[in-house]
Design a protein around this motif. Structure first.
Motif, PDB file in Angstrom:
ATOM      1  N   MET A 221       0.847  -1.178   0.000  1.00  0.00           N
ATOM      2  CA  MET A 221       0.000   0.000   0.000  1.00  0.00           C
ATOM      3  C   MET A 221       0.891   1.239   0.000  1.00  0.00           C
ATOM      4  SD  MET A 221      -2.663   1.464   2.911  1.00  0.00           S
ATOM      5  CE  MET A 221      -2.916  -0.130   3.536  1.00  0.00           C
ATOM      6  N   LEU A 222       0.553   2.204  -0.801  1.00  0.00           N
ATOM      7  CA  LEU A 222       1.256   3.469  -0.892  1.00  0.00           C
ATOM      8  C   LEU A 222       1.032   4.251   0.395  1.00  0.00           C
ATOM      9  CD1 LEU A 222       2.792   5.349  -2.867  1.00  0.00           C
ATOM     10  CD2 LEU A 222       0.565   6.195  -3.601  1.00  0.00           C
ATOM     11  N   THR A 223       2.120   4.664   1.056  1.00  0.00           N
ATOM     12  CA  THR A 223       1.997   5.431   2.302  1.00  0.00           C
ATOM     13  C   THR A 223       3.200   6.346   2.486  1.00  0.00           C
ATOM     14  OG1 THR A 223       1.729   5.326   4.701  1.00  0.00           O
ATOM     15  CG2 THR A 223       3.031   3.588   3.694  1.00  0.00           C
ATOM     16  N   PRO A 224       2.993   7.540   3.038  1.00  0.00           N
ATOM     17  CA  PRO A 224       4.100   8.444   3.320  1.00  0.00           C
ATOM     18  C   PRO A 224       4.672   8.247   4.729  1.00  0.00           C
ATOM     19  CG  PRO A 224       2.052   9.581   3.688  1.00  0.00           C
ATOM     20  CD  PRO A 224       1.701   8.193   3.197  1.00  0.00           C
ATOM     21  N   CYS A 225       4.137   7.303   5.470  1.00  0.00           N
ATOM     22  CA  CYS A 225       4.523   7.102   6.867  1.00  0.00           C
ATOM     23  C   CYS A 225       6.011   6.790   6.993  1.00  0.00           C
ATOM     24  CB  CYS A 225       3.706   5.976   7.485  1.00  0.00           C
ATOM     25  SG  CYS A 225       4.081   5.724   9.237  1.00  0.00           S
ATOM     26  N   ILE A 226       6.678   7.494   7.928  1.00  0.00           N
ATOM     27  CA  ILE A 226       8.088   7.213   8.222  1.00  0.00           C
ATOM     28  C   ILE A 226       8.258   6.808   9.686  1.00  0.00           C
ATOM     29  CG2 ILE A 226       8.965   8.702   6.371  1.00  0.00           C
ATOM     30  CD1 ILE A 226       9.629  10.760   8.646  1.00  0.00           C
ATOM     31  N   LEU A 227       7.153   6.415  10.310  1.00  0.00           N
ATOM     32  CA  LEU A 227       7.134   5.939  11.700  1.00  0.00           C
ATOM     33  C   LEU A 227       7.551   7.004  12.715  1.00  0.00           C
ATOM     34  CD1 LEU A 227       8.503   2.336  11.105  1.00  0.00           C
ATOM     35  CD2 LEU A 227       6.120   3.093  11.215  1.00  0.00           C
ATOM     36  N   VAL A 228       7.254   8.258  12.402  1.00  0.00           N
ATOM     37  CA  VAL A 228       7.412   9.366  13.347  1.00  0.00           C
ATOM     38  C   VAL A 228       6.004   9.914  13.532  1.00  0.00           C
ATOM     39  CG1 VAL A 228       8.426  11.638  13.743  1.00  0.00           C
ATOM     40  CG2 VAL A 228       9.735   9.900  12.513  1.00  0.00           C
ATOM     41  N   CYS A 229       5.256   9.283  14.420  1.00  0.00           N
ATOM     42  CA  CYS A 229       3.822   9.564  14.532  1.00  0.00           C
ATOM     43  C   CYS A 229       3.526  10.472  15.720  1.00  0.00           C
ATOM     44  CB  CYS A 229       3.058   8.254  14.652  1.00  0.00           C
ATOM     45  SG  CYS A 229       3.390   7.122  13.294  1.00  0.00           S
ATOM     46  N   SER A 230       3.434  11.754  15.432  1.00  0.00           N
ATOM     47  CA  SER A 230       3.116  12.736  16.454  1.00  0.00           C
ATOM     48  C   SER A 230       2.471  13.923  15.756  1.00  0.00           C
ATOM     49  CB  SER A 230       4.400  13.164  17.178  1.00  0.00           C
ATOM     50  OG  SER A 230       4.108  14.088  18.188  1.00  0.00           O
ATOM     51  N   LEU A 231       1.311  14.363  16.238  1.00  0.00           N
ATOM     52  CA  LEU A 231       0.619  15.466  15.594  1.00  0.00           C
ATOM     53  C   LEU A 231       1.081  16.809  16.142  1.00  0.00           C
ATOM     54  CD1 LEU A 231      -3.044  14.106  15.372  1.00  0.00           C
ATOM     55  CD2 LEU A 231      -1.237  14.031  13.647  1.00  0.00           C
ATOM     56  N   ASP A 232       1.342  17.732  15.239  1.00  0.00           N
ATOM     57  CA  ASP A 232       1.720  19.099  15.584  1.00  0.00           C
ATOM     58  C   ASP A 232       0.505  19.799  16.194  1.00  0.00           C
ATOM     59  OD1 ASP A 232       3.616  21.488  15.184  1.00  0.00           O
ATOM     60  OD2 ASP A 232       1.783  22.159  14.173  1.00  0.00           O
TER      61      ASP A 232
ATOM     62  N   ARG B 296      -5.241   8.383  -2.013  1.00  0.00           N
ATOM     63  CA  ARG B 296      -3.939   8.454  -1.339  1.00  0.00           C
ATOM     64  C   ARG B 296      -2.995   9.369  -2.105  1.00  0.00           C
ATOM     65  NH1 ARG B 296      -4.307   2.479  -1.161  1.00  0.00           N
ATOM     66  NH2 ARG B 296      -5.409   2.033   0.761  1.00  0.00           N
ATOM     67  N   ARG B 297      -2.959   9.222  -3.417  1.00  0.00           N
ATOM     68  CA  ARG B 297      -2.079  10.078  -4.227  1.00  0.00           C
ATOM     69  C   ARG B 297      -2.462  11.554  -4.094  1.00  0.00           C
ATOM     70  NH1 ARG B 297      -2.804   5.834  -7.932  1.00  0.00           N
ATOM     71  NH2 ARG B 297      -0.963   4.527  -8.010  1.00  0.00           N
ATOM     72  N   ALA B 298      -3.758  11.832  -4.072  1.00  0.00           N
ATOM     73  CA  ALA B 298      -4.223  13.216  -3.933  1.00  0.00           C
ATOM     74  C   ALA B 298      -3.746  13.818  -2.613  1.00  0.00           C
ATOM     75  CB  ALA B 298      -5.739  13.279  -4.045  1.00  0.00           C
ATOM     76  N   VAL B 299      -3.862  13.060  -1.524  1.00  0.00           N
ATOM     77  CA  VAL B 299      -3.376  13.550  -0.230  1.00  0.00           C
ATOM     78  C   VAL B 299      -1.860  13.722  -0.287  1.00  0.00           C
ATOM     79  CG1 VAL B 299      -3.093  12.996   2.217  1.00  0.00           C
ATOM     80  CG2 VAL B 299      -5.293  12.574   1.098  1.00  0.00           C
ATOM     81  N   MET B 300      -1.180  12.749  -0.850  1.00  0.00           N
ATOM     82  CA  MET B 300       0.285  12.801  -0.878  1.00  0.00           C
ATOM     83  C   MET B 300       0.806  13.998  -1.661  1.00  0.00           C
ATOM     84  SD  MET B 300       1.328   8.780  -0.895  1.00  0.00           S
ATOM     85  CE  MET B 300       3.073   9.092  -0.782  1.00  0.00           C
ATOM     86  N   GLU B 301       0.057  14.469  -2.646  1.00  0.00           N
ATOM     87  CA  GLU B 301       0.462  15.660  -3.397  1.00  0.00           C
ATOM     88  C   GLU B 301       0.450  16.914  -2.518  1.00  0.00           C
ATOM     89  OE1 GLU B 301      -1.825  16.045  -6.970  1.00  0.00           O
ATOM     90  OE2 GLU B 301      -1.094  14.127  -7.767  1.00  0.00           O
ATOM     91  N   THR B 302      -0.361  16.921  -1.469  1.00  0.00           N
ATOM     92  CA  THR B 302      -0.452  18.090  -0.589  1.00  0.00           C
ATOM     93  C   THR B 302       0.615  18.085   0.510  1.00  0.00           C
ATOM     94  OG1 THR B 302      -1.974  17.084   1.012  1.00  0.00           O
ATOM     95  CG2 THR B 302      -2.970  18.141  -0.917  1.00  0.00           C
ATOM     96  N   LEU B 303       1.240  16.938   0.730  1.00  0.00           N
ATOM     97  CA  LEU B 303       2.128  16.796   1.888  1.00  0.00           C
ATOM     98  C   LEU B 303       3.370  17.681   1.857  1.00  0.00           C
ATOM     99  CD1 LEU B 303       1.801  12.968   2.548  1.00  0.00           C
ATOM    100  CD2 LEU B 303       0.450  14.861   3.490  1.00  0.00           C
TER     101      LEU B 303
END
Length: 73
Positions: free
Chosen positions: A1-12, A39-46
């Protein structure tokens, strides 16, 4: 599955974006149910979202930010 996760999970606290990937908590929670196109649409905003976050530990920061940090001490 396509994901931008880098295992640094903390919300600003200011933006609500994850400090590791830039997604919102709602996006993270719904990620598994998103289609590849969603997923691609969200990833374009990241990349733009990540510029609104403070640098992560170990990240190089520019001279103007270094000056601001020094004056705050």
């Amino acid at each position: 599955m396509l994901t931008p996760c880098i295992l640094v999970c903390s919300l600003d606290e200011n933006t609500g974006y994850c400090l590791g990937c830039g997604r919102t908590g709602a996006e993270i929670g719904a990620w598994i149910s998103y289609s590849d196109d969603e997923r691609r649409a969200v990833m374009e905003t990241l990349p733009a979202r990540m510029t609104k976050l403070a640098p992560r530990p170990g990240e190089d920061i520019g001279p103007s930010q270094q000056t601001q940090e020094r004056s705050a001490v």
